[in-house]
Design a protein around this motif. Structure first.
Motif, PDB file in Angstrom:
ATOM      1  N   ASP A 182       0.858  -1.183   0.000  1.00  0.00           N
ATOM      2  CA  ASP A 182       0.000   0.000   0.000  1.00  0.00           C
ATOM      3  C   ASP A 182       0.897   1.237   0.000  1.00  0.00           C
ATOM      4  N   LYS A 183       1.003   1.851  -1.182  1.00  0.00           N
ATOM      5  CA  LYS A 183       1.930   2.970  -1.321  1.00  0.00           C
ATOM      6  C   LYS A 183       1.590   4.125  -0.385  1.00  0.00           C
ATOM      7  N   ASN A 211       9.055  -1.485  -9.052  1.00  0.00           N
ATOM      8  CA  ASN A 211       8.434  -0.850  -7.897  1.00  0.00           C
ATOM      9  C   ASN A 211       7.044  -0.405  -8.301  1.00  0.00           C
ATOM     10  N   SER A 212       6.353   0.316  -7.429  1.00  0.00           N
ATOM     11  CA  SER A 212       4.958   0.646  -7.717  1.00  0.00           C
ATOM     12  C   SER A 212       4.798   1.573  -8.926  1.00  0.00           C
ATOM     13  N   TYR A 213       5.891   2.199  -9.388  1.00  0.00           N
ATOM     14  CA  TYR A 213       5.811   3.041 -10.588  1.00  0.00           C
ATOM     15  C   TYR A 213       6.135   2.245 -11.853  1.00  0.00           C
ATOM     16  N   GLU A 269      10.668   0.535  -0.682  1.00  0.00           N
ATOM     17  CA  GLU A 269       9.485  -0.222  -1.140  1.00  0.00           C
ATOM     18  C   GLU A 269       9.708  -1.725  -0.968  1.00  0.00           C
TER      19      GLU A 269
END
Lengths: 649, 649
Positions: free
Chosen positions: B12-13, B369-371, B508
């Protein structure tokens, strides 16, 4: 143990500079493009020396004092430096050569020219120079040397002692009165004008957001104050610390690493209660003596220093408070630890006009070197200046909120409005009325209270609006108030280190030449900061030496000591000379005796003494030496001298 | 030992970002002034994490490989970047919102919009979203979600796989064809134009010397090449290394620490013989497997990776040479050591159009990662590009001169001029004639030699000047030439690390929440890089604990481990939670049993396991844990579990 005479030859700056260039401590940046004044690159020796100084700084300050480290942004939007006062006031006075248009820094010009005249006078009086040089070349613009009247010489000295205290118009006046010209051209100079020292830029693609490169790291600490306070669980005092690059667009930098346009700083901002600048560890430093040059002595035109016990200096008000004094001692201890000569260190207090716009008191740690006395560390009391201006500008509270152990109880007049009646009577103006009443001080409330006793009175706001009121509108009563939270803007004590200046002076203080040969320079850097602690020299490229070299390297590394191997084909003597110049304190020679008998010779840089022992014994002694657990005489007690001969098959 | 489930909650960023802000790892710079996109400040946790990463980098690369460290200037005069090609080519394509004038980076726009359309399509197909949102707000400019034709979806995927390969006009074409608008406003965008990413400034007070802030540290290495070579005793290969700040004036940075305008880089320039890019230590890494995404796969529109043994990758020509491959392995080892997840690391080769103007081959270490997949380390072969252009511009030789073990002996035609006759006959043109003859190659000399056999011939220069000559003017003879020095411009292999990106992805990869409580976040940073290794918690502010705390601190420090004391008044549980968020691997609790029985409890962050032992025993085990000599299961074998109860008086 050999005796060492480090002062056989007088200091020769040209030799030192040649060494620093040859051994790539540092060099002019963009050299192959012709260089740019005030910009330097550090090579492997300089980088390593700098890294070791920073490492020790981090231990001595950040870790030892549990400071909060920061790493903030260099590129800064303009409003920050408008608020901090740097846009308006972070400037130097410069004068223009009236013919060439060259720009000169005004105070440096006065210093150079008057200093030269005093030196010339001195030379003529001591008979070491001729008054008129008949063969003077036409192109040489140097004015002839002249003897000065005693009164004139005295006046020059007074001017120089107070130089940092003059503003622009005064510097211009000095140039006119004393006929101070550009020494390179002998041309007159114009009126001083201000030049802002911040580099400008623009952030983003639109061109609408001007930015500056920070001239100090300090603002990065102040802007993060609330986060830092929160990280520290809301408690004061605490200190933040930052090591980073800053930029100043100097007018005409000419003093090597001492005046540069880009530099690495290490700054501490110690946030403290303005009503209590005592320091919990002050007792541990109170007996330390410092060499002080206070502002009163300078303002009287003198530069005579005093040795004072710090405890006395605070008691007598020479140093304003314990925290400032505590940091001055810690600064001094740091400088001595890395190898600064204690006899060439003093703390000079700023004079009134000299102080930066944000400071209320400031002491510079000055180090003497071939350029004179140079400020290397500033230790300023910035009071609440920065937090106050940023808070005012942004509307963000930058304060400490402290629960009071015992609430402060006091009595005061308190007005209580009847909001219903006020609203009904004054309608749209009710808010103006309410704000006016809330803003009244004790005296005004007492007056209004007594006026209301008459049943009716008129209240007039600052803007001239009048309201007629009766006791129905509000009651004013004396009440007991209890305050359990104290809110204040902390003050800031700022030790600020110019690492490049310290590095350069350190090199000057530790440079000397061998008595028997002036060309053999040595840098006696302490092991703590020496770029390389131990040099391992195999006698030749014989393969048999390789496992021994690798083994010694690994053993040293396990003790946390990083060595270098020099397996170049040069003679051992040449390799040692090179490492004397690099400041490497210890050399280990691996030879055939190492292979056959397991011995190792150890060489000490300054004495050139050589000692011998088993590999393990020597490695363990070198580790102790590097960590400062023993000194060289103690090592000599444990290892016999090496006479240069060994029986090998 | 407790079992730990780190994947109970999905990543959860927003929670991670809240933690990083709350614990001051980093925050937007100039936050109280509203912030500036792409500029961040590191707080105490982030600074310490960064310092530990840098420290390990220095050991892993500079010390382990005996590299030459540099610290060069950020502010750079314009001619340097004119020569290096950055002024002309270091630019991104941007498009303007046709109505608001906002600037957007063109490739990011395409990526965002097409990526969103694919995501919407996916959602609709999986039934997790409604095709038409009837209650859509008027102000919401988000286009409605639509299902895509299979062919369209495929086309989008192909475009995204090749995105880095498009130039400006092609990106403009994509925007028109696929109706790509500014997602914030739904307005059309204009034609792409180039924006140079270097920040500009001006050096000195005259305004005549433009400067740029370096966008990479590399030029500082190249400009100092001759000094570095000299420092390395003239020998190649060698590497220089530098850790420092660089600047890029990004168009519209929006991805946190992954795209910033100011950042700390660590760059290595490894100078190597262009004819011999073998690496002496290659054998030691040949068996390591890396995850590779080569350019051919991408150019075919795919992103499928391969696991390859590095030895095979070089043998098959997938990786161009041993040195490039050696550094890719070392980069991978470094990233794993500091705590990067190996399953989320790959090396992606640049495609032809994507390569920087100076590179001939390039592999990026990308971290997921989330990006998405983000370039965190570049590993480029810059060939001889930089040294060649700087040498040409400045006239300074930037070459290696190598004594050949065996001189190269060859035969060649050699022309010898009779200077007297040439001078007398051609007068002012003699120099032109001489230069022409000296520039002739072997074939031309052979031809001229045979022409002269006729007794007379005419020589015509490139500029069209003719000279009539006879054998008296010059002789051409076959001679034996001996070359004992080889001169060459070295090639450069450049591993270049974006430390901020690595730091963010590391956070992260190591963030998770406790199974029983999603709000209890943990950062499982390895002790090697954790901001604080050991937390010492006295149970309360009881004075009896103080000497024990001081003793433990001192013992740890002697082992080179820096601990922190948390003597705040919060409960032990709250203090542990806070330190889980800070990534502190070990906690030591000092309680009344410590005072009475000399015991200490040790808590491990991930498992929350608690162990007990004598103070000395526990301290020594913690030191071993921090140095990686033992792991937690081994520590558990040496220390009994602590059940939370102890008999004290």
């Amino acid at each position: 143990m050999a005796a060492v005479n480090k002062t056989a030859h007088s200091f020769d700056k040209a030799r030192l500079e040649a060494l620093l260039s040859r051994r790539f401590f540092y060099a002019p940046a963009f050299e192959i493009y012709g260089g740019v004044a005030g910009l330097y690159d550090y090579g492997p020796s300089g980088s390593s020396l700098q890294a070791n100084i920073i490492n020790e700084w981090r231990k001595h300050f950040i870790i030892e004092e549990a400071m909060l480290e920061l790493d903030t942004t260099i590129m800064t939007p303009a409003p920050v430096f408008e608020t901090s006062g740097h846009v308006a006031r972070f400037a130097d006075w410069m004068v223009k050569d009236t013919k060439t248009g060259d720009m000169l820094r005004a105070d440096h010009l006065v210093k150079t020219v008057l200093g030269q005249r005093l030196a010339d006078d001195e030379e003529l009086r001591s008979g070491t120079a001729q008054p008129v040089d008949a063969k003077k070349k036409k192109k040489d613009k140097t004015p002839p040397k002249v003897k000065l009247e005693a009164a004139v010489a005295k006046e020059y000295e007074t001017i120089l002692a107070q130089l940092d205290n003059y503003d622009g118009p005064q510097l211009g006046e000095l140039c006119r009165t004393h006929k101070i010209h550009n020494p390179d051209t002998d041309n007159e100079v114009g009126e001083p004008s201000q030049f802002n020292l911040m580099f400008t830029s623009s952030i983003g693609p639109t061109g609408r957001f001007p930015g500056y490169l920070r001239p100090e790291t300090a603002q990065g600490h102040f802007l993060n104050f609330s986060r830092l306070l929160d990280f520290n669980n809301g408690k004061v005092p605490f200190a933040s610390a930052q090591i980073g690059r800053s930029f100043r667009n100097e007018i005409s930098p000419r003093a090597g690493l001492l005046r540069v346009r880009e530099f690495t700083m290490a700054e501490i901002e110690h946030f403290v209660d303005p009503d209590d600048k005592k320091h919990p560890k002050f007792a541990s430093v109170a007996d330390v003596e410092l060499t002080l040059l206070d502002r009163h002595v300078q303002e009287a035109g003198s530069t005579e220093v005093k040795r004072l016990r710090v405890g006395d200096a605070v008691a007598n008000g020479v140093i304003a408070n314990e925290t400032l004094a505590y940091f001055m001692v810690r600064i001094s201890q740091f400088l001595l630890k890395i190898g600064i000569d204690p006899k060439r260190m003093r703390f000079r207090q700023h004079m009134g006009n000299e102080m930066a716009h944000y400071a209320t008191d400031c002491w510079d740690a000055e180090l003497q070197n071939s350029y004179g006395w140079t400020e290397c560390v500033g230790c300023a009391d910035r009071a609440a200046y920065d937090l106050t201006v940023h808070s005012k500008k942004t509307g963000q509270q930058l304060v400490v909120r402290e629960s009071l152990r015992e609430p402060i109880v006091r009595e005061a007049e308190v007005a209580e409005l009847n909001k219903k009646i006020v609203g009904k009577s004054f309608k749209g103006d009710a808010a103006i009325f309410t704000k006016h009443i809330e803003g009244l001080d004790e005296a005004a409330l007492v007056e209004l209270k007594s006026a209301l006793l008459n049943g009716k009175t008129t209240v007039t706001t600052a803007e001239g609006k009048s309201f007629e009121i009766t006791p129905e509108f509000l009651t004013i009563e004396r009440k007991t108030l209890k305050q359990s939270i104290r809110e204040y803007t902390p003050n800031v004590i700022e030790p600020s280190f110019g690492l490049g200046r310290i590095l350069y002076v350190l090199l000057e203080h530790n440079y000397w030449s061998r008595e028997q040969d002036v060309d053999r320079g040595v840098l006696s850097l302490p092991p703590l900061v020496a770029p390389t602690k131990v040099l391992i020299c195999p006698l030749s490229s014989n393969k048999e030496f390789e496992p021994i070299v690798a083994d010694i390297s690994a053993k040293l590394r396990r003790s946390g000591i990083f060595s270098k191997v020099d397996d170049s084909s040069q003679t051992i003597g040449k390799r040692y000379s090179r490492n004397d110049e690099l400041g490497t304190p210890y050399g280990l020679t691996v030879d055939f005796a190492s292979v056959q008998k397991g011995t190792l010779t150890l060489r000490e840089r300054d004495t050139m003494d050589q000692r011998i022992g088993s590999i393990d014994e020597v490695v363990s002694i070198v580790a102790d030496l590097c960590e400062g657990k023993i000194d060289w005489p103690q090592a000599c007690e444990r290892l016999p001298a090496y006479d240069g001969k060994q029986a090998v098959d």
